[in-house]
Scaffold this active site. Structure first.
Site, PDB file in Angstrom:
ATOM      1  CB  ILE B 662      -1.017   0.185   1.213  1.00  0.00           C
ATOM      2  CG1 ILE B 662      -1.823  -1.355   1.131  1.00  0.00           C
ATOM      3  CG2 ILE B 662      -1.718   1.311   1.361  1.00  0.00           C
ATOM      4  CD1 ILE B 662      -2.822  -1.270  -0.315  1.00  0.00           C
ATOM      5  CD  GLU B 737     -11.267  -1.172 -12.433  1.00  0.00           C
ATOM      6  OE1 GLU B 737     -12.254  -1.371 -13.133  1.00  0.00           O
ATOM      7  OE2 GLU B 737     -10.059  -0.935 -12.594  1.00  0.00           O
TER       8      GLU B 737
END
Ligand code: FES
Ligand code: FES
Lengths: 166, 770
Positions: B662, B737
């Site tokens: 991340i 997404e």
């Protein structure tokens, strides 16, 4: 006939069809006020008239005659508004398109709560409205955000509200 | 796509299977995975100040002299021809500059459809745009008006009179199924997959579920309306657009209007939300043509109704999922088949079966998608095309099976967790879905769930918990370029045509470049949103971040070589080669001997250079073909259902993600949450209502199409494994997404747990629960 917009006197447009939104964006190039629907469904066009939030797409410019309009550009004056800083800090925005409307709405909304105005979810209509996360969520529901910045927006508003009462 | 394509792709994959992994991109994990300074920090988004003050200028906000305003008229019939067209009143209306119909629109070709065989194609529809009198769907653009003001244009458009010779149209999904097409491939995957005899295995299985799941059409509903401000400046064309695909749009417009690439400049520094919807559609083409005819700049901002009428959304689907399991719960068959709409003039196959190819082991598989041809606005890609609705079907089915067998649904998933890709047998680059489930369950308090439906209540409310998996494939786009300019003062400018729709593109790439170059973030600037810059990748498929990262890696490598050459023999670095050095402390250092170091400033000063500038493209994304690469997630939901009204309130929603490194926890959390909130809409309220009689959208307003509002959105919890993907740049995979996937199933499964009612037909509205 004149409208006071962010402190400046602006002549009311000749074409009576011109909305306050159209006046701001197309004639004055105050494009911080956004347009997401032009029919009162999204809140992106929210501005303040005499300190109260209105949808500028549903307001004809002539209706603002002799009133004082504040847009996102006027909200902060010279520096930045506390809400603007808090939105950045809490990531209460992604694409940023709903953001000016959210900030203007939040600014007025906090005054509504402070004035004790109840909302749809206020349980006790006799007591002054309380500032809770639920209340903020309900009262901000007219401002859509498709990116899904809702949590950050509410966090930012609650932080500013807490600082004001502290 | 073609059979030929299946053969080519499968041959490449097989060939790559023999190539040692260390020869491919990601063969040696990106060193930045271990060496992060700015990356991983919660930096606030760099475009924040411009956006909160209203100073960020979007496409419809660029001031221009002599601007005229456009309004569009849409067909009110579905198929047919324009039999009578009277524009006299419109032309005579005050302020009107032009009325443009098929009669006077310049003759142009058609757009090449988006597809995998031509990555530069951007068309969402291959229908001619105002080129003839033919109408192919209800809502198609049939005329445009330009006037001095928007009010005048809108009024004049209402004065155009059209009579149509109406022809029969196909608008009923169920009727058109009989004539559905079965393409050979879906994107780059073979469409029809048969492993073993799945039908027979389901019949024989100790436990089985076999059901149909239905999902309606959806619209992206970005709050910013689609808009362009267009100006012809001599023979060059300037287009301020709201687009997710800057460079390919410029190319496509050049082709369409017979210009050289360099003659078209598309600018789109800010996009007010895209989600797949902000591509090249009819309105940009109409605006460009109209501006040419009148010799004046044109602003065309669609009305919200126009967005619904002419910008397609997610296709409706009907999906069958059958799962057979043995007594221990091991799957011996997965069947996932179905129908979605894809008119022959559309581009998007709505790949809802992709998730079922990668999520579970099974002894046998049958997977195939059929395209229903309807005369409606062409559907397109919308956030997690395929997976958003495909995970609804398969993940509800798994929950149904778990309930039937009396097994915890997480345990059932764990028993069928694949070691390698279930169909191809290729290794996963990295996959820790089981960990994501374990951590998610603990955070969420899953152990408090009662397996028996309807067992928890609180007054009129029934309370339930549900979970589901999300999945989205990794993608990196080939050919993304970036320019990297290092200046003598030690600052760096990155530039390429990348787009910012709220993902935090520049923020995270500035963090990346800072670490890559051994500089503080303050030293880095990033210009983007302009087709005049080197072509970056488009914003789609959750691929932009890694695509740009690979380009920046390549540019850094090139820059290092260039700097070593400039450093020459008088440098402490003399004799070192690129592989011997690293970029640290605003300069170049010897990996083996930290004392040997020279700053960028010193190198450039000695070489008497103001700056060094390189352009590079990322390596070809072969890692995608060699490894199975997916982001995955475990989604948990707790909600209440009113026994009196059927109202559903979501109390808690948690996403536990396994998406590699991340890069910026603050902006990443926002991406995840944004996807999950769209998932709430998908589950509970969102539905594009096509009138089955004529394919006309009945709820073409934001008042009638219900996206989640503040009161619908609880505080959402987001956690992640953070395990780096050793095969990808920065160890990262896509996060834009994955958030929406799995959410509808988690919610539907929680509704079942609360009420005992299984709703297989989205959205789960109140009426379905009464
Ligand atoms: S633009 Fe005014 S409410 Fe949407
Ligand atoms: S931040 Fe994009 S719509 Fe709210």
């Amino acid at each position: 006939m004149a409208i006071r917009i962010n402190g400046a006197e602006i002549a009311v447009p000749d074409d009576a069809r011109v909305s306050l939104l159209g006046l701001l964006r197309e004639q004055l190039h105050l494009t911080g006020t956004k347009v997401g629907c032009n029919q009162g469904a999204c809140g992106a066009c929210t501005v303040l008239i005499d300190g109260e939030r209105v949808l500028s797409c549903l307001t004809l410019a002539v209706q603002a005659d002799e009133r004082s309009v504040t847009t996102i550009e006027g909200l902060s004056g010279a520096g930045s508004h506390k809400l603007q800083d808090a939105f950045i800090e809490h990531d209460g925005l992604q694409c940023g398109y709903c953001t000016p409307g959210q900030i203007c709405a939040a600014d007025a909304m906090l005054r509504e709560i402070a004035a004790g105005v109840p909302s749809y979810i206020t349980a006790d209509l006799a007591a002054p409205a309380r500032l809770t996360r639920e209340e903020v969520r309900e009262r901000m529901s007219g401002n859509l955000c498709r990116c899904g910045a809702h949590n950050g927006i509410v966090d930012a508003i609650l932080q500013v509200a807490a600082e004001r009462t502290a | 796509m073609s059979r030929m394509q299946n053969v080519v792709i499968e041959t490449v994959k097989t060939a790559l299977g023999w190539v040692p992994a260390q020869w491919l991109p990601g063969g040696t994990p990106d060193p930045l995975i271990e060496r992060r300074v700015a990356l991983g920090r919660q930096d606030s988004r760099l475009d924040g100040p411009a956006k909160v003050t209203g100073l960020a200028r979007f496409a419809a906000e660029v001031p221009m002299e002599r601007l005229c305003y456009g309004a569009l008229l849409h067909s009110t019939v579905t198929r047919g021809r324009i039999a009578r067209l009277d524009t006299a009143a419109a032309e005579a209306a005050p302020g009107v500059v032009l009325v443009m119909t098929h009669r006077n629109m310049p003759r142009i070709g058609t757009l090449a459809l988006i597809g995998v065989s031509d990555l530069s194609a951007v068309g969402n529809s291959s229908l001619p745009i105002l080129q003839n009198d033919e109408v192919r769907y209800n809502g198609q653009v049939v005329a445009a008006v330009l006037a001095e003001t928007q009010e005048q244009a809108d009024h004049a458009a209402s004065l155009i009179e059209i009579d149509y010779a109406v022809e029969a149209a196909k608008t009923r999904f169920d009727d058109a199924k009989a004539a559905a097409r079965t393409p050979a491939s879906i994107l780059i995957e073979r469409n029809h997959v048969l492993v073993g005899n799945a039908a027979q295995e389901v019949d024989r299985a100790a436990h089985r579920v076999d059901n149909l799941y239905r999902t309606p059409g959806h619209n992206h509903n970005a709050i910013e309306l689609h808009a362009v401000t267009v100006a012809w400046q001599g023979e060059t064309l300037l287009v301020h657009d709201a687009t997710q695909m800057i460079a390919p749009s410029a190319n496509a417009l050049a082709k369409l209007f017979g210009l050289k690439k360099q003659q078209v400049r598309v600018l789109s520094p800010y996009v007010g939300g895209g989600f797949g919807g902000k591509g090249l559609w009819d309105h940009q083409v109409v605006a460009v043509a109209a501006a040419k005819l009148v010799g004046r700049p044109v602003r065309l901002m669609l009305s919200r109704e126009s967005v619904y009428r002419m910008i397609g959304g997610r296709s409706p689907s009907e999906q069958r999922v059958a799962i057979g399991a043995d007594a221990d719960g091991r799957f011996n068959a997965i069947i996932h088949t179905g129908y979605s709409v894809m008119p022959p003039y559309g581009a998007c196959p709505e790949q809802y079966t992709m998730c079922s190819r990668a999520l579970y082991n099974a002894k046998s598989f049958e997977i195939v998608q059929h395209h229903v041809d309807l005369d409606i606005v062409p559907n397109t890609y919308m956030r997690a095309p395929g997976e958003a609705i495909g995970t609804f079907a398969i993940e509800c089915a798994v929950d149904e099976l778990a309930h039937q067998m009396g097994i915890d649904p997480i345990e059932l998933r764990r028993r069928n967790e694949p070691e390698r890709h279930p169909l191809s047998g290729t290794a996963f680059s990295q996959r820790a879905l089981t960990t994501a489930y374990a951590e998610g369950a603990q955070h969420f308090g899953w152990e408090r769930r009662l397996a028996e439906p309807g067992a928890r209540r609180d007054g009129e409310w029934r309370i339930g918990m549900g979970c589901a998996s999300g999945s989205f494939p990794y993608a990196r786009m080939p050919g993304a370029h970036v320019r990297l300019t290092l200046r003598r003062d030690g600052t760096v400018n990155l530039s390429c045509s990348a787009q910012e729709m709220g993902m935090g593109t520049s923020t995270v790439q500035v963090q990346h470049a800072a670490d890559r170059l051994g500089l503080p973030v303050e030293a880095i600037s990033f210009d983007m949103g302009d087709s005049a810059l080197p072509a970056g990748s488009m914003a789609g498929g959750s691929s932009q971040t890694v695509s740009l990262a690979a380009a920046i890696m390549a540019a850094t490598e090139k820059l290092t070589g260039e700097l070593l050459r400039l450093a020459g023999n008088d440098s402490p670095l003399a004799g070192l080669r690129a592989r011997d050095v690293q970029l640290v402390d605003a300069g170049i250092g010897d990996v083996a001997d930290t004392a040997r170091h020279e700053s960028y400033r010193s190198i450039l000063t000695r070489a008497a250079r103001e700056e060094v500038s390189v352009i590079a493209a990322g390596s070809p994304p072969l890692e995608m073909l060699k490894f199975a690469m997916h982001s995955s997630s475990a989604v948990f939901c707790e909600l209440r259902v009113s026994e009196v009204t059927g109202e559903i309130r979501i109390d808690r929603l948690l996403g536990s993600f396994d998406c590699g490194t991340i890069l910026n926890p603050k902006t990443a959390a926002s991406q995840f949450k944004g996807g999950m909130i769209m998932g709430i809409g998908l589950a509970l309220t969102e539905e594009t209502l096509f009138d089955a009689r004529n394919g006309r959208i009945m709820n073409a307003t934001l008042a009638d199409y219900h996206i989640p509002v503040h009161l619908d959105v609880p505080e959402i919890d987001v956690i992640w494994t953070g395990i780096p993907d050793p095969r990808s740049p920065l160890g990262a995979r896509g996060i834009g997404e994955i958030g929406i996937t799995g959410v509808a199933a988690a919610i539907a499964n929680a509704v079942f747990n609360a009420t005992g009612k299984r709703i297989r037909d989205l959205p789960i509205t109140l009426d379905k629960l009464l």
